[in-house]
Design an enzyme around this catalytic site. Structure first.
Site, PDB file in Angstrom:
ATOM      1  N   ILE A  21      56.276   7.419  15.719  1.00 57.82           N
ATOM      2  CA  ILE A  21      57.264   8.491  15.894  1.00 57.82           C
ATOM      3  C   ILE A  21      57.347   9.161  14.527  1.00 57.82           C
ATOM      4  O   ILE A  21      57.454   8.492  13.497  1.00 57.82           O
ATOM      5  CB  ILE A  21      58.626   7.938  16.380  1.00 57.82           C
ATOM      6  N   SER A  22      57.263  10.495  14.501  1.00 58.39           N
ATOM      7  CA  SER A  22      57.216  11.209  13.224  1.00 58.39           C
ATOM      8  C   SER A  22      58.521  11.083  12.443  1.00 58.39           C
ATOM      9  O   SER A  22      59.588  10.824  13.015  1.00 58.39           O
ATOM     10  CB  SER A  22      56.944  12.699  13.465  1.00 58.39           C
ATOM     11  N   GLN A  23      58.404  11.318  11.156  1.00 58.20           N
ATOM     12  CA  GLN A  23      59.567  11.382  10.264  1.00 58.20           C
ATOM     13  C   GLN A  23      60.534  12.458  10.793  1.00 58.20           C
ATOM     14  O   GLN A  23      60.088  13.526  11.216  1.00 58.20           O
ATOM     15  CB  GLN A  23      59.018  11.771   8.891  1.00 58.20           C
ATOM     16  N   PRO A  24      61.848  12.205  10.750  1.00 57.47           N
ATOM     17  CA  PRO A  24      62.798  13.183  11.288  1.00 57.47           C
ATOM     18  C   PRO A  24      62.609  14.604  10.718  1.00 57.47           C
ATOM     19  O   PRO A  24      62.657  15.587  11.472  1.00 57.47           O
ATOM     20  CB  PRO A  24      64.167  12.613  10.878  1.00 57.47           C
ATOM     21  N   ARG A  52      68.110   9.199  18.242  1.00 60.29           N
ATOM     22  CA  ARG A  52      66.793   8.736  17.795  1.00 60.29           C
ATOM     23  C   ARG A  52      66.626   7.214  17.917  1.00 60.29           C
ATOM     24  O   ARG A  52      65.521   6.733  18.170  1.00 60.29           O
ATOM     25  CB  ARG A  52      66.563   9.207  16.345  1.00 60.29           C
TER      26      ARG A  52
END
Ligand code: SAH
Length: 218
Positions: free
Chosen positions: A69-72, A43
């Site tokens: 970028i979205s939260q994991p 990431r």
């Protein structure tokens, strides 16, 4: 002595492992293929240099051009919900950094992904190639119309918030396919919706609440 590449990648490997345990496994994601993919995709290679120390933290990060970028956890959740396997093909709308595409591509046979911001499409396409992802095709354009040449798709993931689900994307979903999309007003809380197609019929379920950047039109 300068820090070696190995020490650096070890640093990220342990941060990534902690991310998977604390943010993903402990919150109930159990699909082994999804966990394997989240453990593998680097990431930190998908976030801007100035945020690299936060790459494995529990929130979304800016990637430029007003996008994120979205939260994991959200990436893992959306990936689990569409039940990926190595026999399935996937369409993603909203390539952004390319991270969600990479996570999917670790599991499915091929990922087709469309990004409306030309610079992001270009950067992500290069990034994914340099990381060795041969099973991802990135295209610049408005994802509203999908990618009919490669349809139908077993999986459709829309990673920008829509007020109405684009009909072409539902049409391009294969039978027994699964589509996941945040639905709601822009810049508000949206509901994550799952669409399943069974014998040509559409079933809708409401999953959870999320916050995504808005789906734009060209
Ligand atoms: N999946 C991404 C995060 C997506 S953020 C990741 O893993 O990093 C949402 C992205 O959708 C943004 O990059 C935005 O530019 C893009 N987008 C918005 N509307 C779109 C549209 N109509 N077609 C394609 N991409 C779109």
């Amino acid at each position: 002595m300068e820090k070696s590449i190995i020490q650096q990648s070890d640093k990220y490997a342990s941060a990534r492992e902690r991310m998977v345990r604390v943010q993903i496994v402990d919150r109930g994601i159990s699909d082994q293929a999804v966990l394997r993919a989240m453990r593998k995709v680097p990431r930190h290679m998908f976030v801007p240099q100035e945020h690299i120390r936060e790459a494995y933290d529990d929130y979304p990060l800016p990637i430029g051009y007003g996008q994120t970028i979205s939260q994991p956890y959200i990436v893992a959740y959306m990936t689990e919900v569409v039940r990926p396997t190595n026999r399935k093909s996937a369409l993603e709308i909203g390539t952004g950094s390319g991270y969600q595409a990479a996570v999917l591509a670790e599991i499915v046979s091929h990922v087709y992904t469309i990004e409306i911001v030309p610079e992001l499409a270009e950067i992500s396409s290069k990034r994914l190639k340099s990381l060795g992802y041969l099973n991802i095709s990135v295209k610049h354009g408005d994802g509203y119309m999908g990618w009919p040449e490669h349809s139908p798709f077993d999986i459709v993931i829309i990673t920008a918030a829509v007020e109405q689900i684009p009909q072409p994307l539902i049409d391009q979903l294969a039978d027994n396919g699964r589509l996941v999309v945040p639905v709601g007003a822009p810049y508000a809380v949206q509901e994550l919706i799952l669409i399943e197609k069974k014998n040509g019929k559409i079933q809708k379920s409401r999953l959870t609440f999320v916050r995504f950047v808005p789906f734009k039109r060209l």
